[in-house]
Structure formats: C-alpha cells, structure tokens
Motif scaffolding. Structure first.
Motif, mmCIF file in Angstrom:
data_model
loop_
_atom_site.group_PDB
_atom_site.id
_atom_site.type_symbol
_atom_site.label_atom_id
_atom_site.label_comp_id
_atom_site.label_asym_id
_atom_site.label_seq_id
_atom_site.Cartn_x
_atom_site.Cartn_y
_atom_site.Cartn_z
ATOM 1 N N ARG A 165 13.199 67.133 8.379
ATOM 2 C CA ARG A 165 13.887 67.263 9.664
ATOM 3 C C ARG A 165 14.720 68.528 9.771
ATOM 4 N N ARG A 166 15.238 68.943 8.674
ATOM 5 C CA ARG A 166 16.138 70.096 8.749
ATOM 6 C C ARG A 166 15.398 71.368 9.155
ATOM 7 N N LEU A 167 14.075 71.359 9.063
ATOM 8 C CA LEU A 167 13.321 72.551 9.447
ATOM 9 C C LEU A 167 12.717 72.433 10.833
ATOM 10 N N TRP A 168 12.981 71.339 11.493
ATOM 11 C CA TRP A 168 12.338 71.143 12.782
ATOM 12 C C TRP A 168 12.712 72.201 13.807
ATOM 13 N N HIS A 169 13.873 72.768 13.687
ATOM 14 C CA HIS A 169 14.303 73.718 14.703
ATOM 15 C C HIS A 169 13.414 74.948 14.755
#
Lengths: 309, 432
Positions: A165-169
């Motif tokens: 999730r932390r790379l979703w941006h």
C-alpha cells in the motif's frame, strides 16, 4: 485485514468471465456486445502488452486499470488504461487490503496475461483468481470445449507481485494536463504509416496542431525535412471537462502547439492499437507533453509521451 | 528411403521412412535385389533444407524432384524439374557413416496414447513456443500436460500452464503404469505439425520417468518416429539396481558380443540379452556407464575412437534435485540377420556398397565392435556435420540414368570385394 484465499496480505480476487454467445435470455445488445467486449478485452491486454513488458494492474470493485507510471527506465512515458469490470465479468469478488482501501495493486507482465487469455478464447468459462503458489499468481482456469463429455481444463499461473500500500501513490490516476490544444487524430492507419516512414529518417518527430483542426507531423534532419499535413480533423469540445479552465482561453485558432517526441515511442503506441477506437484524440502541452487518449465503448486508454528538446 | 537425425546432445531422435508408395517413381538398384549392401550417408542439414524451403516457389514452379545417389563421386543429387524447361541440380557431397537408429522397444512400453493430430495441436498451443520442457502425467483417470520448471526460481519468472484431459478424448488410451515423463516439447512440434498437415493420428509410447518417449505417425506411404529422452525423476532411487540399465531397455544384437573389448566386458554382458532385460550379474557393475555405452553405440565419431572409460559412476547415482541429467537415448546398431536384406521395409534408392559392411577388416572389428553387425541397407542419414556443397544448373538430363542406378564400374568392383579405396575422397577412412 481480510483473510483471503492464500495470499499473504490477505487479499483476494475472484472473477468469472462472462460467457460468450450463450446469453440467450439476455438483452440482445448485451449478448452481442459481450462478444465484442471479450475480444476487445483481449485486445486491450494485447495492446498493453505491446507497450510495455511490465505494468501494474489495479483492481477495484468497479474497475480494472492497467497503469504504467512514468519512469526513467521507460523513457518517461506513462499509461493509464481503464476498464469497467461489469462489462467483462459475470461475477467479480474482490477483497482488498482493507475496507477503506478496497483495492489490489499487482505488478504483472501483460504478455503473460495476453497469452493466457488467447488460449482461453473459445472457452466455455474462464475464472481468474489470485492465488499463491511459489509466489503470488493470477491463476486463470478455463474450461475448454472438448471431444468428450467432460471439458478440458487449462490452468495458467501468471506470476505477479503484490504492491504494498505504501507504494500505491506511484500509480495514481494522472491528472489531465492543462493542454494548449486538443485535436482528434487522423485515421490511425494513415498516421501509423506516416510515422513508420518517418522513423527511418529521424529519431525525433514534432507533432503540432491547432484549434482549427490542422495537424502536422514533422521531421527534420541535416539532409532532409518532411512534413505531413492533416486538415479538418476537428477539435474535441472540452469545455467543462478536465482541468481546462472554465472559461475557454481565447487562443488563436491558427496558433500551433507542438511537442517534439521520440518517434519510437509514438510508433510503439500506434503499432499496439489493433482496433480503431471510436475516439482518438491528442492533447498537446506546448513543448512539454503529448497526451494521447483513445476511447472505445467503455475502455479508455491514455498515453503520455514527454517532449524532448 | 529413410531420413534420420539426432540432436547434438543425443537426446532426441527422428526418423522418417518413406516407402516406394510415397514416390511417383522409385527405382532401386538391381544390386539391392541381389543382396547388395546398403549405403548410409550423411548430409549437412543446412545444405539440404534450403532446397526445400521456399514452399510457394516450390508449388508454383517445380514439377518434379528427383533424388539420386552418385557413389563414385559421393554425391547425392537433388534435381528439380521446373517449368519453362528449367532444371536445377544440386550435387551435395555426403559423408558415409554408420547406420543410425534408435532401438526403442515401443511394444514394451506400458503407456500408450493415440490421438488425432488436431488434439495434440490443440494441446501444445497452450504452451509458449519457447517452452522447452513439459511434463506429461498419466493415470487411469486423466492425462495432464504441465509446464516443467527446473527450479523454484524459474517458476517465479515464467508462466505455468497445466492442461488436463480425460481418457475418452484419445483414440486409444492404455495406462500400464501411472507415470509422469518430462520431455522437450520443442523437438516434438515439428512432428506434430507434420502430422496435422497429413491429418494423421499420432501415437505415443512411454514408460516411467527416465525412459524415452516415442511418438509415431504412420501411413501407407510413410512412417515417422520421434524418440525423445525424458528426465529421470530425481526423487526416485533404486538402490538395488545401481546400474541404470532400466532407463532404456536396449536391443543389442547377439552377434555383437564377440568383438567387445575387454574393458567393457561386464557392460556388454548385460546388454546382450535379447529382450533387453537387466541381467542380474550386471547389477553390481561399476563400469556400466550409460554415456559411454551410448557413444559406442552411435558411433557417430570416427570409428577408431574408443572413449576412455571414465569411472563416472556418478551417472548411476540418483540425481539430486539441483542437477538433473537428460538421459540420452541408447542407440543400437541396426542389425541384420541373414535374410534382412530381402525384407526391405526401407527400400533404397541407389546402390553402392561400402567396405565396412562387407565384413570389414580386422582392425575395423577391433575398433568398432559393432560394425560387423551394422546394417546393409540403403539409408540416407542426415547429420549435422559440415559438408561441401556444389550447385550446378544443367539443362540436360543425360547423366541421370547412370547416376540413379549406380551402374558405375567402380561400384561393381567394390561388390567383388576389392579393396575399398573409392575414387577421390570417398574413402570412409576406416583406419581412423
């Protein structure tokens, strides 16, 4: 976290593809369309697979997205392809990372997906699941017609990488750029053949267009310069859409906005298209970026090519 | 006419046999009927393939193709009679060689499948063309084709495909033993597309992992075989039988015992059992070295070479998962009993005889224990060795009859058992 079917992060996707041709009780339009859409889905995947070796597949409850974020490695091109899942799947279940972020991001090689779908073309039914074998996989199980009473079952395990999730941006929907000119493209076949020939002469191509429906494709080298002129293409009426300012700027309709791009990237994009989209347009941010948009039924494909000096 | 080839790692063998029915006209040399000996020769594949490659040109322009052998000049002649009176003649030099035939007792295989070529085509289409190995698993309930991954890591990179079928899809289904064999799919595709173009069914015989798998296509006019080696199961150990003779039962003619050199004694003892069963005495044999055995059998090298006996008993040990070996096929010499020359299942094109098949010299026997039993048939054996090629375009066909029937005087001389020195570089170099 939801506990899913065997994937570490607890995410789960199960989808059953719409059957082809046996929608007797359904609405005529649906029955016919699902065939086309199925083909188009295969073509979307094919198109995407021609553009890039690896991309991110984002799954939400309503949509599927193929995303390629602009990186140096890809020369800065980025892609956003959006499909509505309802048109492709009879059943679709998704359990994302968490209730408020009910999405899954997978890094996948679209070519694998394309190949798997191709072999399942005549299938009676196709199921796609996120599973974990030696690594997380998208497992595609297709029931094929067979000579015997029992169908053949073919299973393809496509290895994927689940993106945390932390790379979703990194894979957000791109903003519509504040473009200077927006114009409909000429017939793709014509444009492609022009670009193909220009590619032999130069590495860079200038695409310029104005609000009068005129577009030029130009190349220039020491030895030769070639320009192809297109006229009466038409300009899409953006108006309230996009990030265009509400009051349309009064731009001189004859003023050209241009972008000089790597010709290979443009050619790659044009080559990948197998179906004539119902709408093909191009937004140009003067000397910054070329934004190509293809719309077909309810699939949209956007491709961003940065301009080079 | 038989065309045979084997791949460089000797793990795949193909044989296409054409009966006279296949040809419009088939003229064997009269010497053949008199029990004359056969010639086997090998041609460079790279030279032959381009002659037949351009299909559209072939279909439009070529009326007839003639193949003949000119023994004195050691040339195989391909002559294409084309429209407008054009004749293209290709003289390809050949090299004589030993017979090449994989001895594979298909009738002993426990598992047999027969299917229409279309079914097999539908199966292999699911696997990418670059996919090397697939595993075919068979049980009474189902047949599965699966991508084979060597190691765990590879599975992560590539796609895995599995296709499951039920027995009733096959024309013939016999399972003697549940097994899973892994073979190279790439090497099979050629045969499958050949079968599809002829719409012939394909039958397959195999056993357990490690035993070769064979695929056969048969017709009135032709018969094609592909025999592929399979991976041994790394988990399968047979401590009671250290010598892996059970990998591939081999039929070696009984006549081969006499000339075996001593260091191979125990090995030969094993194989000289007619139906290829393992002999108890050889089980403890430490010298059984399959690779060595194979090389001798095939004898594609210069005849005088005796591979040194490397104590590679490692080959007999179970294979660890990290490394596997493709068991090469055991090739046996094609043996001839007395009357075989008459029972021509592989008729020949032209005659010539070569000395070593005549019985050879003593030194032949010493170097090539099996040469004395080699076939005396006419075969064209295609091999991947470099050869000379020459092209010639002629407008007349005056020389054909002579070449085709091999009625050259030197041939006759050889038949009279004169020394084998053939004119101009044809010598088999048997003293090598």
């Amino acid at each position: 976290m939801n506990v899913g079917a065997g994937v570490e992060e607890g995410q789960k996707v199960e989808a059953q593809m719409r059957r082809c041709g046996d929608n007797v009780t359904r609405d005529e339009a649906c029955g016919g369309a699902s065939d086309t859409l199925k083909l188009w889905r295969i073509r979307v995947v094919n198109t995407v697979s021609r553009l890039t070796k690896a991309c991110v597949l984002r799954l939400t409850c309503d949509h599927l997205y193929f995303v390629l974020s602009g990186r140096v490695a890809t020369g800065g091109v980025s892609m956003w392809c959006e499909l509505s899942q309802v048109n492709f799947f009879d059943e679709f279940q998704l359990e994302g990372v968490s209730a408020d972020a009910n999405e899954i991001f997978l890094e996948v090689a679209p070519e694998n997906l394309s190949r798997a779908l191709k072999t399942a073309q005549n299938a009676k039914s196709v199921k796609i699941k996120l599973t974990k074998k030696n690594c997380p996989c998208l497992t595609l199980a297709a029931e094929l017609p067979s000579l015997s009473s029992v169908s053949r079952v073919v299973t393809h395990d496509i290895p994927v990488d689940v993106i945390p999730r932390r790379l979703w941006h990194d894979f957000r929907e791109p903003q519509m750029p504040d473009f200077d000119v927006s114009i409909y493209l000429p017939p793709l076949k014509t444009m492609k053949s022009v670009v193909d020939r220009m590619k032999n002469l130069s590495n860079y191509l200038v695409l310029e267009a104005n609000l009068n429906g005129e577009m030029n494709l130009k190349i220039e080298t020491e030895l030769v310069s070639v320009t192809t002129h297109f006229k009466e293409l038409g300009n899409p009426p953006w108006g309230d859409d996009g990030s265009q300012s509400s009051s349309p700027t009064h731009r001189d309709p004859d003023l050209m906005a241009e972008a000089r791009v790597d010709i290979k990237k443009l050619q790659q994009f044009l080559t990948g298209q197998q179906v004539n989209p119902s709408r093909a347009m191009c937004n140009i941010v003067h000397r910054r970026i070329l934004h190509l948009i293809f719309l077909h039924e309810d699939v949209s494909l956007q491709y961003f090519i940065p301009a080079v000096m | 006419m038989a065309l045979r080839t084997v791949n460089s790692s000797q793990s795949a063998y193909a044989c296409f046999c054409f009966t006279p029915l296949f040809f419009q006209q088939y003229i064997p040399d009269p010497d053949i009927q008199n029990g004359c000996e056969a010639v086997k020769c090998k041609l460079n594949m790279k030279c032959v393939l381009p002659l037949f490659r351009c299909a559209s040109w072939r279909e439009r322009r070529v009326d007839r193709c003639e193949i003949s052998i000119n023994i004195p000049n050691s040339r195989v002649i391909f002559q294409f009679h084309c429209r407008h009176g054009i004749t293209k003649t290709y003289n390809l030099g050949y090299q004589e060689c030993e017979a090449l035939q994989a001895v594979f007792p298909a009738h002993l295989c426990p598992n047999v499948l027969m299917a229409q070529s279309k079914l097999l085509g539908d199966i292999v289409v699911h696997f990418p063309v670059s996919q090397e190995e697939v595993t075919l698993s068979m049980s009474s309930f189902k047949v599965t084709f699966k991508t084979f991954c060597e190691e765990e890591n590879n599975c992560i990179k590539g796609m895995n495909t599995e296709l499951m079928l039920y027995p009733d899809e096959f024309d013939y289904f016999q399972v003697g033993e549940d097994s899973a064999v892994t073979f190279c799919l790439k090497e099979l595709r050629g045969l499958l597309s050949f079968a599809e173009s002829y719409s012939l069914p394909v039958s397959s015989q195999f056993g357990v992992a490690g035993q070769p798998i064979s695929f056969t296509v048969k017709d009135m006019a032709l018969e094609a075989h592909v025999v592929l080696s399979t991976l041994t199961d790394p988990n399968h150990e047979s401590p009671s039988r250290p010598a892996p003779g059970d990998d591939c039962p081999v039929n070696i003619p009984k006549t081969s015992t006499a000339e075996i050199s001593t260091c191979e004694g125990p090995m030969e003892t094993e194989v000289c059992v007619a139906d290829g069963e393992q002999v108890a005495s050889s089980q403890g044999s430490e010298v059984f070295n399959p690779a060595l055995h194979m090389r001798k059998m095939i004898q594609l090298h210069a005849p005088g070479e005796i591979p040194s006996l490397v104590p590679e008993s490692a080959l007999t040990t179970p294979v660890t998962p990290a490394t596997f070996k493709i068991r090469s096929l055991l090739f046996g010499a094609v043996y001839s009993d007395g009357g075989n020359d008459k029972t021509v299942d592989l008729p020949s094109l032209a005659c010539a005889s070569d000395t070593e098949e005549d019985g050879g010299t003593e030194e032949d026997l010493g170097n090539n224990p099996l040469s004395s039993t080699l076939a005396v048939r006419f075969r064209l054996v295609f091999d991947l060795s470099l050869q000379m090629t020459s092209f010639e375009v002629r407008s007349s066909k005056a020389e054909e009859p002579r070449n085709r029937c091999g009625l050259q005087v030197p041939a006759r001389n050889r038949k009279l058992k004169q020394p084998s020195i053939l004119p101009a570089g044809n010598s088999r170099q048997s003293s090598d």
